[in-house]
Write an enzyme that holds these catalytic residues in place. Structure first.
Site, PDB file in Angstrom:
ATOM      1  N   ASP A   1      29.424 -10.573  46.401  1.00 20.28           N
ATOM      2  CA  ASP A   1      29.971  -9.983  45.180  1.00 20.28           C
ATOM      3  C   ASP A   1      31.335 -10.573  44.849  1.00 20.28           C
ATOM      4  O   ASP A   1      32.331 -10.262  45.497  1.00 20.28           O
ATOM      5  CB  ASP A   1      30.099  -8.469  45.353  1.00 20.28           C
ATOM      6  CG  ASP A   1      28.758  -7.774  45.264  1.00 20.28           C
ATOM      7  OD1 ASP A   1      28.030  -8.024  44.282  1.00 20.28           O
ATOM      8  OD2 ASP A   1      28.427  -6.998  46.176  1.00 20.28           O
TER       9      ASP A   1
ATOM     10  N   MET B   1      21.612  -4.218  37.188  1.00 25.90           N
ATOM     11  CA  MET B   1      22.608  -3.362  37.839  1.00 25.90           C
ATOM     12  C   MET B   1      22.144  -1.914  37.750  1.00 25.90           C
ATOM     13  O   MET B   1      21.767  -1.443  36.668  1.00 25.90           O
ATOM     14  CB  MET B   1      23.967  -3.481  37.143  1.00 25.90           C
ATOM     15  CG  MET B   1      24.682  -4.813  37.303  1.00 25.90           C
ATOM     16  SD  MET B   1      24.866  -5.380  38.995  1.00 25.90           S
ATOM     17  CE  MET B   1      25.816  -4.044  39.732  1.00 25.90           C
TER      18      MET B   1
ATOM     19  N   SER C   1      24.909  -6.524  50.940  1.00 25.92           N
ATOM     20  CA  SER C   1      26.081  -6.948  50.185  1.00 25.92           C
ATOM     21  C   SER C   1      27.326  -6.959  51.057  1.00 25.92           C
ATOM     22  O   SER C   1      27.735  -5.923  51.606  1.00 25.92           O
ATOM     23  CB  SER C   1      26.314  -6.021  48.993  1.00 25.92           C
ATOM     24  OG  SER C   1      27.612  -6.248  48.500  1.00 25.92           O
TER      25      SER C   1
ATOM     26  N   HIS D   1      24.107 -11.112  49.922  1.00 32.76           N
ATOM     27  CA  HIS D   1      24.595 -10.873  48.562  1.00 32.76           C
ATOM     28  C   HIS D   1      26.117 -10.943  48.558  1.00 32.76           C
ATOM     29  O   HIS D   1      26.786 -10.229  49.306  1.00 32.76           O
ATOM     30  CB  HIS D   1      24.099  -9.500  48.105  1.00 32.76           C
ATOM     31  CG  HIS D   1      24.383  -9.193  46.679  1.00 32.76           C
ATOM     32  ND1 HIS D   1      23.620  -9.700  45.640  1.00 32.76           N
ATOM     33  CD2 HIS D   1      25.331  -8.425  46.105  1.00 32.76           C
ATOM     34  CE1 HIS D   1      24.093  -9.248  44.493  1.00 32.76           C
ATOM     35  NE2 HIS D   1      25.134  -8.472  44.732  1.00 32.76           N
TER      36      HIS D   1
ATOM     37  N   MET E   1      30.804 -11.515  39.111  1.00 33.41           N
ATOM     38  CA  MET E   1      31.285 -10.506  38.155  1.00 33.41           C
ATOM     39  C   MET E   1      32.611 -11.022  37.616  1.00 33.41           C
ATOM     40  O   MET E   1      33.689 -10.479  37.902  1.00 33.41           O
ATOM     41  CB  MET E   1      31.433  -9.157  38.862  1.00 33.41           C
ATOM     42  CG  MET E   1      30.086  -8.472  39.078  1.00 33.41           C
ATOM     43  SD  MET E   1      30.153  -7.190  40.330  1.00 33.41           S
ATOM     44  CE  MET E   1      29.918  -8.177  41.801  1.00 33.41           C
TER      45      MET E   1
ATOM     46  N   MET F   1      34.372 -10.780  42.311  1.00 32.79           N
ATOM     47  CA  MET F   1      34.979  -9.993  41.228  1.00 32.79           C
ATOM     48  C   MET F   1      36.340 -10.570  40.863  1.00 32.79           C
ATOM     49  O   MET F   1      37.106 -10.951  41.754  1.00 32.79           O
ATOM     50  CB  MET F   1      35.148  -8.537  41.673  1.00 32.79           C
ATOM     51  CG  MET F   1      33.850  -7.897  42.129  1.00 32.79           C
ATOM     52  SD  MET F   1      34.075  -6.139  42.414  1.00 32.79           S
ATOM     53  CE  MET F   1      32.491  -5.737  43.192  1.00 32.79           C
TER      54      MET F   1
HETATM   55  C1  DX5 Z   1      28.752  -3.511  42.698  1.00 23.85           C
HETATM   56  C2  DX5 Z   1      28.196  -4.663  43.485  1.00 23.85           C
HETATM   57  C3  DX5 Z   1      27.172  -4.281  44.467  1.00 23.85           C
HETATM   58  C4  DX5 Z   1      27.672  -3.370  45.554  1.00 23.85           C
HETATM   59  C5  DX5 Z   1      26.540  -2.490  45.933  1.00 23.85           C
HETATM   60  O1  DX5 Z   1      29.559  -3.968  41.676  1.00 23.85           O
HETATM   61  O2  DX5 Z   1      27.610  -5.613  42.612  1.00 23.85           O
HETATM   62  O3  DX5 Z   1      26.525  -5.409  45.019  1.00 23.85           O
HETATM   63  O4  DX5 Z   1      28.115  -4.037  46.684  1.00 23.85           O
HETATM   64  O5  DX5 Z   1      27.010  -1.575  46.826  1.00 23.85           O
HETATM   65  P1  DX5 Z   1      26.199  -0.256  47.150  1.00 23.85           P
HETATM   66  O6  DX5 Z   1      24.883  -0.677  47.745  1.00 23.85           O
HETATM   67  O7  DX5 Z   1      27.083   0.456  48.095  1.00 23.85           O
HETATM   68  O8  DX5 Z   1      26.016   0.485  45.850  1.00 23.85           O
HETATM   69 ZN    ZN Z   2      26.308  -7.198  43.527  1.00 30.01          ZN
END
Ligand code: DX5
Ligand code: ZN
Length: 221
Positions: A33, A135, A6, A31, A66, A35
């Site tokens: 993310d 999640m 990620s 990945h 997200m 937000m």
């Molecule tokens: C959280 C994200 C994850 C995050 C995971 O909201 O969707 O993808 O980056 O990070 P780790 O592996 O550090 O929990």
């Molecule tokens: Zn994620």
């Protein structure tokens, strides 16, 4: 196992090079993310960053939206170069429409469920989904602890979808609990702090993959 490092935990001043490191270490997915500061209490990046990285990588771009009402932005993320677009069941009244929009763009569609959201949310759309993302932390931040109750949820989902369907799990996964998550039935593993958050990103990605391969060889015996 497909490893999906990620980008959230990467050094944002050096994204191009950091992406190259995980790609050369053999990670299949990147990945991403996204937000919006509304669906989750944090803001990251949007389609422009994905578009900027796209020419520098052949990895599968796995965009995890997200954001509230993802239907407002699905076309932009598709055009930016996402290969898989994952959106939250909690963020839209139009789950089926979102899946259709993603497929119309020729991309793969995944539905994401927060830890407390029941699996029955996917029942009526399972046939049209390419992946389900569970999640294992409450979305919004990297570096949180894995929520243990999700292990049983992964098992239940695997039983529901059969053996050839992609189940991605996201949050709090590292070398210490990876085998447990795989054993429960996940096959796409997101890792933020456990890969990009480490000093030696390459070694961290290789170690996660080694654990995955070890699990697979054991499983296939
Ligand atoms: C959280 C994200 C994850 C995050 C995971 O909201 O969707 O993808 O980056 O990070 P780790 O592996 O550090 O929990
Ligand atoms: Zn994620």
């Amino acid at each position: 196992m497909k490893l999906a490092p990620s980008l959230l935990s990467a050094d944002f001043s050096d994204l191009k090079n950091q992406v190259k490191i995980v790609e050369e270490a053999g990670a299949a997915y990147l990945h991403l993310d996204v937000m919006d500061g509304k669906f989750v209490p944090n803001i990251t990046f949007g389609p422009l960053v994905i578009k900027a990285l796209r020419p520098h990588s052949n990895m599968i771009f796995d965009a995890h939206l997200m954001i509230d009402e993802p239907e407002r932005y699905i076309p932009q993320f598709a055009d930016a170069g996402a290969d898989i677009i994952s959106f939250h069941a909690e963020a839209t009244s139009h789950i089926d429409r979102c899946i259709q929009m993603i497929h119309e763009k020729g991309k793969k569609a995944a539905l994401v469920l927060n830890p407390a959201t029941p699996l029955c949310m996917i029942s009526h759309v399972l046939e049209s989904l390419d992946m389900v993302l569970l999640m294992s932390v409450n979305p919004g931040f990297g570096g949180q602890a894995y929520i243990e109750s999700v292990t049983q949820k992964i098992r239940d989902l695997r039983q529901m979808v059969g053996k050839d369907f992609d189940i991605e799990v996201d949050g709090g996964i590292g070398p210490n609990n990876l085998a447990k998550v795989l054993e429960a039935g996940a096959n796409v593993i997101v890792a933020g702090s456990a890969v990009f958050g480490q000093r030696d990103i390459r070694a961290a990605a290789l170690e996660m993959q080694r654990i995955g391969e070890e699990y697979e060889s054991h499983y296939h015996c």
